[in-house]
Design a protein around this motif. Structure first.
Motif, PDB file in Angstrom:
ATOM      1  N   GLY A 548       0.792  -1.220   0.000  1.00 34.66           N
ATOM      2  CA  GLY A 548       0.000   0.000   0.000  1.00 34.66           C
ATOM      3  C   GLY A 548       0.823   1.266   0.000  1.00 34.66           C
ATOM      4  O   GLY A 548       0.290   2.366  -0.170  1.00 34.66           O
ATOM      5  N   GLU A 549       2.171   1.108   0.176  1.00 35.75           N
ATOM      6  CA  GLU A 549       3.050   2.283   0.215  1.00 35.75           C
ATOM      7  C   GLU A 549       4.256   2.100  -0.702  1.00 35.75           C
ATOM      8  O   GLU A 549       5.309   2.698  -0.494  1.00 35.75           O
ATOM      9  CB  GLU A 549       3.534   2.528   1.650  1.00 35.75           C
ATOM     10  CG  GLU A 549       2.426   2.746   2.655  1.00 35.75           C
ATOM     11  CD  GLU A 549       2.964   2.874   4.083  1.00 35.75           C
ATOM     12  OE1 GLU A 549       4.189   3.078   4.244  1.00 35.75           O
ATOM     13  OE2 GLU A 549       2.168   2.764   5.025  1.00 35.75           O
ATOM     14  N   ARG A 550       4.111   1.292  -1.726  1.00 33.59           N
ATOM     15  CA  ARG A 550       5.277   0.908  -2.524  1.00 33.59           C
ATOM     16  C   ARG A 550       5.455   1.718  -3.804  1.00 33.59           C
ATOM     17  O   ARG A 550       6.538   1.730  -4.378  1.00 33.59           O
ATOM     18  CB  ARG A 550       5.176  -0.586  -2.876  1.00 33.59           C
ATOM     19  CG  ARG A 550       5.322  -1.474  -1.662  1.00 33.59           C
ATOM     20  CD  ARG A 550       5.150  -2.937  -1.996  1.00 33.59           C
ATOM     21  NE  ARG A 550       5.495  -3.768  -0.850  1.00 33.59           N
ATOM     22  CZ  ARG A 550       5.350  -5.080  -0.807  1.00 33.59           C
ATOM     23  NH1 ARG A 550       4.862  -5.720  -1.859  1.00 33.59           N
ATOM     24  NH2 ARG A 550       5.701  -5.759   0.264  1.00 33.59           N
ATOM     25  N   ILE A 551       4.402   2.334  -4.307  1.00 29.58           N
ATOM     26  CA  ILE A 551       4.494   3.065  -5.567  1.00 29.58           C
ATOM     27  C   ILE A 551       4.979   4.485  -5.283  1.00 29.58           C
ATOM     28  O   ILE A 551       4.327   5.251  -4.568  1.00 29.58           O
ATOM     29  CB  ILE A 551       3.144   3.101  -6.298  1.00 29.58           C
ATOM     30  CG1 ILE A 551       2.639   1.669  -6.556  1.00 29.58           C
ATOM     31  CG2 ILE A 551       3.276   3.873  -7.603  1.00 29.58           C
ATOM     32  CD1 ILE A 551       3.581   0.807  -7.381  1.00 29.58           C
ATOM     33  N   VAL A 552       6.139   4.830  -5.852  1.00 27.88           N
ATOM     34  CA  VAL A 552       6.713   6.162  -5.644  1.00 27.88           C
ATOM     35  C   VAL A 552       7.066   6.761  -7.003  1.00 27.88           C
ATOM     36  O   VAL A 552       7.195   6.056  -8.004  1.00 27.88           O
ATOM     37  CB  VAL A 552       7.957   6.109  -4.734  1.00 27.88           C
ATOM     38  CG1 VAL A 552       7.585   5.599  -3.354  1.00 27.88           C
ATOM     39  CG2 VAL A 552       9.044   5.224  -5.339  1.00 27.88           C
ATOM     40  N   LYS A 553       7.208   8.084  -7.005  1.00 23.35           N
ATOM     41  CA  LYS A 553       7.584   8.829  -8.213  1.00 23.35           C
ATOM     42  C   LYS A 553       6.688   8.472  -9.403  1.00 23.35           C
ATOM     43  O   LYS A 553       7.170   8.184 -10.495  1.00 23.35           O
ATOM     44  CB  LYS A 553       9.051   8.598  -8.550  1.00 23.35           C
ATOM     45  CG  LYS A 553      10.009   9.104  -7.468  1.00 23.35           C
ATOM     46  CD  LYS A 553      11.466   8.964  -7.886  1.00 23.35           C
ATOM     47  CE  LYS A 553      12.379   9.521  -6.793  1.00 23.35           C
ATOM     48  NZ  LYS A 553      13.817   9.382  -7.146  1.00 23.35           N
ATOM     49  N   LEU A 554       5.382   8.516  -9.154  1.00 25.19           N
ATOM     50  CA  LEU A 554       4.399   8.239 -10.206  1.00 25.19           C
ATOM     51  C   LEU A 554       4.203   9.498 -11.032  1.00 25.19           C
ATOM     52  O   LEU A 554       3.718  10.521 -10.522  1.00 25.19           O
ATOM     53  CB  LEU A 554       3.083   7.790  -9.568  1.00 25.19           C
ATOM     54  CG  LEU A 554       1.899   7.534 -10.503  1.00 25.19           C
ATOM     55  CD1 LEU A 554       2.216   6.433 -11.510  1.00 25.19           C
ATOM     56  CD2 LEU A 554       0.646   7.163  -9.685  1.00 25.19           C
ATOM     57  N   THR A 555       4.598   9.433 -12.313  1.00 25.76           N
ATOM     58  CA  THR A 555       4.507  10.610 -13.170  1.00 25.76           C
ATOM     59  C   THR A 555       3.851  10.261 -14.498  1.00 25.76           C
ATOM     60  O   THR A 555       3.915   9.125 -14.967  1.00 25.76           O
ATOM     61  CB  THR A 555       5.902  11.206 -13.457  1.00 25.76           C
ATOM     62  OG1 THR A 555       6.669  10.265 -14.213  1.00 25.76           O
ATOM     63  CG2 THR A 555       6.632  11.566 -12.175  1.00 25.76           C
ATOM     64  N   TYR A 556       3.232  11.271 -15.103  1.00 24.53           N
ATOM     65  CA  TYR A 556       2.703  11.154 -16.464  1.00 24.53           C
ATOM     66  C   TYR A 556       3.320  12.273 -17.292  1.00 24.53           C
ATOM     67  O   TYR A 556       3.242  13.444 -16.929  1.00 24.53           O
ATOM     68  CB  TYR A 556       1.179  11.265 -16.472  1.00 24.53           C
ATOM     69  CG  TYR A 556       0.594  11.293 -17.868  1.00 24.53           C
ATOM     70  CD1 TYR A 556       0.615  10.157 -18.666  1.00 24.53           C
ATOM     71  CD2 TYR A 556       0.058  12.465 -18.403  1.00 24.53           C
ATOM     72  CE1 TYR A 556       0.110  10.175 -19.959  1.00 24.53           C
ATOM     73  CE2 TYR A 556      -0.456  12.494 -19.691  1.00 24.53           C
ATOM     74  CZ  TYR A 556      -0.421  11.349 -20.463  1.00 24.53           C
ATOM     75  OH  TYR A 556      -0.906  11.384 -21.740  1.00 24.53           O
ATOM     76  N   LYS A 557       3.986  11.904 -18.363  1.00 28.45           N
ATOM     77  CA  LYS A 557       4.724  12.853 -19.207  1.00 28.45           C
ATOM     78  C   LYS A 557       5.695  13.682 -18.378  1.00 28.45           C
ATOM     79  O   LYS A 557       5.870  14.886 -18.598  1.00 28.45           O
ATOM     80  CB  LYS A 557       3.765  13.757 -19.977  1.00 28.45           C
ATOM     81  CG  LYS A 557       2.995  13.049 -21.077  1.00 28.45           C
ATOM     82  CD  LYS A 557       2.200  14.032 -21.933  1.00 28.45           C
ATOM     83  CE  LYS A 557       1.552  13.328 -23.120  1.00 28.45           C
ATOM     84  NZ  LYS A 557       0.790  14.254 -24.002  1.00 28.45           N
ATOM     85  N   GLY A 558       6.307  13.010 -17.405  1.00 26.79           N
ATOM     86  CA  GLY A 558       7.343  13.653 -16.605  1.00 26.79           C
ATOM     87  C   GLY A 558       6.850  14.482 -15.445  1.00 26.79           C
ATOM     88  O   GLY A 558       7.656  14.984 -14.652  1.00 26.79           O
ATOM     89  N   LYS A 559       5.525  14.635 -15.288  1.00 25.23           N
ATOM     90  CA  LYS A 559       4.976  15.437 -14.199  1.00 25.23           C
ATOM     91  C   LYS A 559       4.259  14.543 -13.192  1.00 25.23           C
ATOM     92  O   LYS A 559       3.620  13.559 -13.585  1.00 25.23           O
ATOM     93  CB  LYS A 559       4.008  16.486 -14.750  1.00 25.23           C
ATOM     94  CG  LYS A 559       4.669  17.511 -15.666  1.00 25.23           C
ATOM     95  CD  LYS A 559       3.647  18.538 -16.144  1.00 25.23           C
ATOM     96  CE  LYS A 559       4.325  19.576 -17.051  1.00 25.23           C
ATOM     97  NZ  LYS A 559       3.346  20.594 -17.540  1.00 25.23           N
ATOM     98  N   PRO A 560       4.349  14.860 -11.887  1.00 25.79           N
ATOM     99  CA  PRO A 560       3.692  14.026 -10.875  1.00 25.79           C
ATOM    100  C   PRO A 560       2.194  13.885 -11.137  1.00 25.79           C
ATOM    101  O   PRO A 560       1.523  14.859 -11.518  1.00 25.79           O
ATOM    102  CB  PRO A 560       3.944  14.789  -9.568  1.00 25.79           C
ATOM    103  CG  PRO A 560       5.177  15.590  -9.839  1.00 25.79           C
ATOM    104  CD  PRO A 560       5.105  15.978 -11.289  1.00 25.79           C
ATOM    105  N   VAL A 561       1.696  12.675 -10.978  1.00 25.92           N
ATOM    106  CA  VAL A 561       0.267  12.418 -11.149  1.00 25.92           C
ATOM    107  C   VAL A 561      -0.483  12.976  -9.940  1.00 25.92           C
ATOM    108  O   VAL A 561      -0.157  12.654  -8.793  1.00 25.92           O
ATOM    109  CB  VAL A 561       0.000  10.907 -11.309  1.00 25.92           C
ATOM    110  CG1 VAL A 561      -1.501  10.614 -11.253  1.00 25.92           C
ATOM    111  CG2 VAL A 561       0.594  10.400 -12.616  1.00 25.92           C
ATOM    112  N   LYS A 562      -1.502  13.789 -10.214  1.00 24.38           N
ATOM    113  CA  LYS A 562      -2.303  14.373  -9.136  1.00 24.38           C
ATOM    114  C   LYS A 562      -3.459  13.440  -8.784  1.00 24.38           C
ATOM    115  O   LYS A 562      -4.001  12.757  -9.663  1.00 24.38           O
ATOM    116  CB  LYS A 562      -2.839  15.736  -9.571  1.00 24.38           C
ATOM    117  CG  LYS A 562      -1.745  16.752  -9.881  1.00 24.38           C
ATOM    118  CD  LYS A 562      -2.338  18.063 -10.372  1.00 24.38           C
ATOM    119  CE  LYS A 562      -1.240  19.069 -10.713  1.00 24.38           C
ATOM    120  NZ  LYS A 562      -1.806  20.343 -11.232  1.00 24.38           N
ATOM    121  N   PRO A 563      -3.875  13.399  -7.502  1.00 28.44           N
ATOM    122  CA  PRO A 563      -4.947  12.477  -7.085  1.00 28.44           C
ATOM    123  C   PRO A 563      -6.236  12.630  -7.880  1.00 28.44           C
ATOM    124  O   PRO A 563      -6.929  11.643  -8.134  1.00 28.44           O
ATOM    125  CB  PRO A 563      -5.158  12.838  -5.605  1.00 28.44           C
ATOM    126  CG  PRO A 563      -3.844  13.401  -5.168  1.00 28.44           C
ATOM    127  CD  PRO A 563      -3.293  14.132  -6.361  1.00 28.44           C
TER     128      PRO A 563
END
Length: 672
Positions: A548-563
């Motif tokens: 539940g805490e393993r996914i880090v640095k999630l980005t789309y086209k180089g920008k952080p994915v917003k909730p």
């Protein structure tokens, strides 16, 4: 077994039926202390693997195949002359032969399906339907089982089906509420009974069978079943139909369940309800399936009220006979006469799973030792030879070529070559088709999620491996193993992260400070549920952190994915409808339910490309967070594939031990 307590109405029926039949059940009074030995034999999850043949690699495969299970059946019958043979489902789907007979050149109403021909040659006493029986639709199921069904698309004619009864108690027609199969039946055979004085005679044994399929089929096969059938939980179905079955005075009641064991709190939607079925009074024996494992076996060691060595679940003999035609389940059932009834002598009863291949003793001088497998029964292959050869010819239809080696040997470790074509094809399809029905969603970014279906679970040959060179329909079938249809869902950034977190449960939590080996892959999440998402997406998996805490640095086209950021994700109907229990995926957010199969979409995409190069494939979207560990982190894969890992850019993987059975232990350096 025990004396059963029936509701008043059922008790009255039982008394009336007993008056008429009690004198004929046992021609002469059978004295207490009489004994009998009966074997309950079980196949399950054969998935239409009739022959010992790998259609993807185009070669014989001794480690699978119903034709070898048939040999085990004959041997078991020689050992136990008194026996009953049942099948617990997932029978008609799962091989190239199955797809050929269902989708390419469907069998006619006057033709028997290949797997049923093989099973009829062995003389079954009954069976049930698994979840994959519904993959080809109710019309096909109705036809090939010879079962008229009053459902939309069902057959009213009685076509050629298996020569044994199929029972299913928890699926009902939405038209009239009637079960689509008989919920139960009674089969009878004469068995040898030994009296206390040592004399023997033949007497009938009546065995009642009641069948169950996983309730989530309504979600998993929504496109085939929605509005056509209803489903109940297995416990509710048992409670509904057991009184009528018991009114027939069976000597034994066998629950034939396409499901495994789960001790979580019961719900009517429970996928693996075997533990709860075993606790129902009136059920004497439980046949299990669906989980693609063996019971008794170490997987269930330590489970509450389960004897994983002798094969008992809550005091009831039980067995799960493997999958893919690799095993035969056997319950050696000792019966004794007590108070005018047959009861099971637990002390003399046990279950076992008999494999078609023995495990090798270890490597010999010339290399890994070949497994010793029982021979194929010669009666089986001729039954399906014509369809088998036609299926081979069909899957060898050329569709292009590839300059990229597409393999799943190290899909769990970041080699996405086998997944990238699937994700590219599905993403392309959704980008083309979604605006036609939902123009308001056309501006949303489209991602695609796919899992490597073949990651070694079935043995060292159970991997996707498409070499550089010609591509055929066989290649597409190797890459996309199941006949799923494509679906697309709308999710937000928080849901996307939750999806990936669920997938990351594939891995054990690694302690960097621990000395000694730590296995990378856990047993909580099967490989077909390890979704890897691509489409200008990037993320890292930190295996040192809790689930539940393993996914880090999630980005789309180089920008952080917003909730709250919106995405469309292409996937398959199984996942989109709730298969695998992924958070936020329950069918309610499906925005595209394609009529096309994912495999067919992939084949057309490959054909359009003609020559597949690395430029046609999306880049790998994830890698592990670098971490240095004191002990080695290890994994199991097919032996001799270190060069495949390096070819895919995974230079941190090295083979450390050959297991001598076609598999090897590899170490992965997570610091790189």
């Amino acid at each position: 077994m025990r004396l059963r307590l029936l509701p008043l109405a059922a008790l009255a029926a039982a008394v009336l039926a007993g008056c008429a039949s009690q004198s004929t059940r046992h021609p002469a009074a059978l004295p207490d202390g009489s004994r009998a030995r009966v074997a309950i034999l079980e196949t399950t999850d054969v998935h239409s693997n009739v022959l010992s043949y790998d259609y993807y690699k185009q070669r014989e495969d001794d480690s699978v195949g119903y034709e070898r299970v048939a040999t085990l059946i004959r041997r078991a019958r020689a050992q136990y002359p008194d026996n009953f043979l049942f099948d617990s489902g997932d029978t008609i789907q799962g091989s190239v032969l199955a797809d050929y007979q269902a989708l390419v050149k469907p069998v006619g109403c006057d033709q028997e399906l290949g797997i049923y021909q093989a099973m009829d040659a062995m003389g079954y006493d009954g069976g049930t339907a698994g979840n994959h029986e519904f993959n080809y639709g109710l019309g096909f199921l109705s036809q090939v089982t010879g079962t008229p069904m009053n459902v939309d698309g069902g057959h009213s004619d009685r076509c050629v089906g298996p020569r044994f009864p199929l029972v299913l108690s928890n699926v009902f027609s939405a038209r009239d509420g009637a079960p689509i199969f008989k919920p139960w039946t009674v089969v009878q055979k004469d068995i040898t009974v030994t009296a206390p004085d040592g004399s023997t005679r033949k007497l009938p044994l009546k065995v009642g069978i009641i069948g169950f399929t996983p309730p989530p089929i309504l979600e998993w096969d929504k496109q085939n079943l929605a509005g056509k059938v209803t489903v109940t939980g297995v416990v509710e179905a048992a409670q509904k139909y057991l009184p009528a079955l018991e009114a027939q005075h069976p000597d034994l009641v066998v629950a034939v369940l396409h499901g495994g064991l789960d001790t979580a709190p019961y719900t009517p939607a429970m996928e693996n309800g075997g533990w709860y079925l075993a606790g129902i009074p009136g059920i004497d024996v439980v046949l299990l399936g669906h989980s693609h494992t063996e019971f008794p076996g170490p997987h269930y060691k330590g489970m509450k009220d389960v004897d994983a060595e002798r094969g008992f679940v809550r005091g009831k003999p039980a067995v799960m006979g493997g999958f893919f035609g690799k095993d035969l389940g056997v319950i050696d059932l000792a019966l004794q006469r007590k108070d005018g009834h047959w009861v099971i002598d637990d002390s003399q009863t046990h279950s076992e799973v008999r494999p078609i291949c023995d495990k090798p003793g270890g490597p010999n001088k010339s290399g890994p030792q070949k497994m010793a497998c029982v021979p194929a029964d010669p009666a089986i292959a001729p039954l399906v030879q014509q369809a088998h050869e036609a299926a081979i010819a069909y899957v060898n239809t050329p569709i292009g070529e590839t300059r990229v080696h597409l393999s799943s040997y190290f899909a769990d470790e970041g080699n996405m070559t086998a997944l990238a074509p699937i994700n590219a094809a599905m993403r392309d399809y959704v980008q083309s088709e979604l605006p036609k029905t939902h123009p308001e969603l056309a501006s949303l970014p489209v991602l695609s999620a796919a899992a490597a279906f073949r990651t070694g679970f079935g043995g060292p040959d159970d991997y996707t491996d498409v070499a550089v060179g010609p591509l055929t329909l066989r290649s597409a079938a190797d890459l996309y193993f199941y006949p799923n249809t494509l679906a697309a869902v709308k999710v937000d950034g928080a849901g996307l992260k939750a999806w990936l977190e669920k997938s990351a449960e594939r891995f054990n939590r690694i302690d960097p400070t621990k000395e000694g080996e730590q296995p990378l892959i856990g047993d909580r999440l099967p490989g077909f549920n390890f979704d890897q998402i691509q489409g200008e997406l990037s993320y890292q998996i930190d295996v040192t952190r809790p689930e539940g805490e393993r996914i880090v640095k999630l980005t789309y086209k180089g920008k952080p994915v917003k909730p709250a950021q919106a995405f469309i994700v292409a996937t398959n109907n199984y996942r989109a409808s709730g298969g695998g229990s992924f958070p936020g995926l329950d069918g309610s957010n499906i925005v595209l339910a394609a009529p096309d199969g994912a495999r067919e979409i992939l084949a057309r995409w490959l054909q359009k490309k003609q020559t597949l190069t690395a430029k046609d494939l999306p880049a790998a979207s994830w890698h592990f967070v670098p971490v240095k560990t004191r002990g080695e982190v290890v994994l199991k894969a097919a032996s001799g594939k270190q060069d495949v890992a390096r070819e895919a850019g995974l230079k941190n993987i090295r083979q450390v031990k050959d297991n001598g059975d076609g598999t090897a232990v590899y170490a992965i350096d997570l610091s790189h």
